[in-house]
Design a protein around this motif. Sequence first.
Motif, PDB file in Angstrom:
ATOM      1  N   UNK A   1     -70.366  42.138 -19.897  1.00 44.90           N
ATOM      2  CA  UNK A   1     -69.869  41.805 -21.234  1.00 44.90           C
ATOM      3  C   UNK A   1     -70.600  42.644 -22.265  1.00 44.90           C
ATOM      4  N   UNK A   2     -69.826  43.188 -23.202  1.00 40.92           N
ATOM      5  CA  UNK A   2     -70.413  44.001 -24.258  1.00 40.92           C
ATOM      6  C   UNK A   2     -69.842  43.547 -25.604  1.00 40.92           C
ATOM      7  N   UNK A   3     -70.709  43.231 -26.535  1.00 41.66           N
ATOM      8  CA  UNK A   3     -70.262  42.836 -27.864  1.00 41.66           C
ATOM      9  C   UNK A   3     -69.945  44.069 -28.690  1.00 41.66           C
ATOM     10  N   UNK A   4     -68.758  44.076 -29.288  1.00 45.85           N
ATOM     11  CA  UNK A   4     -68.327  45.187 -30.131  1.00 45.85           C
ATOM     12  C   UNK A   4     -68.508  44.776 -31.586  1.00 45.85           C
ATOM     13  N   UNK A   5     -69.448  45.395 -32.260  1.00 46.82           N
ATOM     14  CA  UNK A   5     -69.746  45.047 -33.651  1.00 46.82           C
ATOM     15  C   UNK A   5     -68.848  45.877 -34.573  1.00 46.82           C
ATOM     16  N   UNK A   6     -67.621  45.406 -34.741  1.00 46.02           N
ATOM     17  CA  UNK A   6     -66.633  46.112 -35.557  1.00 46.02           C
ATOM     18  C   UNK A   6     -65.740  45.078 -36.237  1.00 46.02           C
ATOM     19  N   UNK A   7     -66.179  44.538 -37.397  1.00 45.73           N
ATOM     20  CA  UNK A   7     -65.406  43.492 -38.087  1.00 45.73           C
ATOM     21  C   UNK A   7     -63.979  43.914 -38.409  1.00 45.73           C
ATOM     22  N   UNK A   8     -63.796  45.191 -38.736  1.00 45.21           N
ATOM     23  CA  UNK A   8     -62.457  45.664 -39.067  1.00 45.21           C
ATOM     24  C   UNK A   8     -61.521  45.573 -37.878  1.00 45.21           C
ATOM     25  N   UNK A  24     -61.067  28.998 -40.233  1.00 47.74           N
ATOM     26  CA  UNK A  24     -61.392  28.883 -41.655  1.00 47.74           C
ATOM     27  C   UNK A  24     -62.457  29.909 -42.037  1.00 47.74           C
ATOM     28  N   UNK A  25     -62.713  30.029 -43.331  1.00 46.66           N
ATOM     29  CA  UNK A  25     -63.649  31.047 -43.824  1.00 46.66           C
ATOM     30  C   UNK A  25     -65.060  30.838 -43.291  1.00 46.66           C
ATOM     31  N   UNK A  26     -65.420  29.594 -42.995  1.00 53.85           N
ATOM     32  CA  UNK A  26     -66.778  29.308 -42.541  1.00 53.85           C
ATOM     33  C   UNK A  26     -67.080  29.898 -41.168  1.00 53.85           C
ATOM     34  N   UNK A  27     -66.072  29.933 -40.316  1.00 59.25           N
ATOM     35  CA  UNK A  27     -66.338  30.348 -38.937  1.00 59.25           C
ATOM     36  C   UNK A  27     -66.110  31.848 -38.705  1.00 59.25           C
ATOM     37  N   UNK A  28     -65.394  32.513 -39.608  1.00 61.34           N
ATOM     38  CA  UNK A  28     -65.091  33.933 -39.419  1.00 61.34           C
ATOM     39  C   UNK A  28     -66.347  34.765 -39.135  1.00 61.34           C
ATOM     40  N   UNK A  29     -67.464  34.556 -39.857  1.00 67.16           N
ATOM     41  CA  UNK A  29     -68.660  35.369 -39.568  1.00 67.16           C
ATOM     42  C   UNK A  29     -69.220  35.168 -38.162  1.00 67.16           C
ATOM     43  N   UNK A  30     -68.835  34.080 -37.492  1.00 65.85           N
ATOM     44  CA  UNK A  30     -69.360  33.793 -36.152  1.00 65.85           C
ATOM     45  C   UNK A  30     -68.464  34.349 -35.039  1.00 65.85           C
ATOM     46  N   UNK A  31     -67.297  34.870 -35.402  1.00 67.20           N
ATOM     47  CA  UNK A  31     -66.395  35.447 -34.401  1.00 67.20           C
ATOM     48  C   UNK A  31     -66.879  36.841 -34.011  1.00 67.20           C
ATOM     49  N   UNK A  32     -66.763  37.159 -32.728  1.00 66.46           N
ATOM     50  CA  UNK A  32     -67.145  38.486 -32.241  1.00 66.46           C
ATOM     51  C   UNK A  32     -66.089  38.994 -31.278  1.00 66.46           C
ATOM     52  N   UNK A  33     -66.025  40.314 -31.154  1.00 67.50           N
ATOM     53  CA  UNK A  33     -65.135  40.964 -30.198  1.00 67.50           C
ATOM     54  C   UNK A  33     -65.958  41.387 -28.992  1.00 67.50           C
ATOM     55  N   UNK A  34     -65.498  41.003 -27.796  1.00 61.91           N
ATOM     56  CA  UNK A  34     -66.235  41.300 -26.566  1.00 61.91           C
ATOM     57  C   UNK A  34     -65.339  42.086 -25.611  1.00 61.91           C
ATOM     58  N   UNK A  35     -65.948  43.026 -24.897  1.00 60.78           N
ATOM     59  CA  UNK A  35     -65.229  43.784 -23.881  1.00 60.78           C
ATOM     60  C   UNK A  35     -65.773  43.440 -22.503  1.00 60.78           C
ATOM     61  N   UNK A  36     -64.878  43.437 -21.522  1.00 59.21           N
ATOM     62  CA  UNK A  36     -65.231  43.188 -20.126  1.00 59.21           C
ATOM     63  C   UNK A  36     -64.608  44.290 -19.281  1.00 59.21           C
ATOM     64  N   UNK A  37     -65.371  44.801 -18.333  1.00 53.06           N
ATOM     65  CA  UNK A  37     -64.861  45.845 -17.451  1.00 53.06           C
ATOM     66  C   UNK A  37     -64.001  45.248 -16.340  1.00 53.06           C
ATOM     67  N   UNK A  38     -63.135  46.064 -15.764  1.00 49.35           N
ATOM     68  CA  UNK A  38     -62.329  45.638 -14.633  1.00 49.35           C
ATOM     69  C   UNK A  38     -63.225  45.132 -13.508  1.00 49.35           C
TER      70      UNK A  38
END
Length: 232
Positions: A1-8, A24-38
């Motif tokens: 698992x790799x966290x992608x730090x790219x809010x856009x 909601x607006x409160x939780x948006x800062x806690x969302x992250x994008x993660x990548x997983x390899x095959x």
Amino acid sequence: MNEIKDPGRLMEYLQTYGIEAIFNDEIIPFLSLYSFEQGELIFSQGEATQYLYVLVKGKVKIFTTSEEGKTLILSFKTPLEVIGDIEYVRGIDTINTVEAVSPVLMIGVRQSVIRKYLKDHSPFLQFLLEIITKKFYVKSNSMRLNLMYPVETRLASYLVSIAYDENELLVNGQLSTSHLPDIANLIGTSYRHLNRVIQQFCEQGLVERNKGTILIKNLQGLKHLANDNLYE
């Protein structure tokens, strides 16, 4: 698992699937994008579930393992899908193992954060309700597939489901014959009959069987035989 730090990029996926409103607006800062390899495990059966994921790219398979070590593939999932929703609602450990079939992107958030900010947020609760009821509907269709269609249709459905991602790009065009007993269990037939059908597929040019592997040769032929029925 790799966290992608790219809010856009994260917001782009939220908007693409029209799901930004469930947060909601409160939780948006806690969302992250993660990548997983095959081939990477996203959840392991029996482990504590810390995250809830929204699948936005790629394909995953969900399977269970018995105490004797036998595995049974239950389904395949493509976007838009939620992973860990039932565990979140029931407050339990991971029910089944989830593995990336192709490179996968997930929007992830800790369950503890969800409970703090979204416990009473009606758009999110409605979204979860729709996702969970869809899973019951899909499971009903899978049972119907096993009961009402011949083994040829079921095997073709399985091969199409496991080999291609949501964009019909090949991610796993060959299958180890060591998995055949598990496949027979999944599609509800005997190992012997499954081998007969595979031989039939070879004669029709749909697949090619080599030592230890089965190679998919004709996707369109398999899709036609599957008749739009997939293990999802």
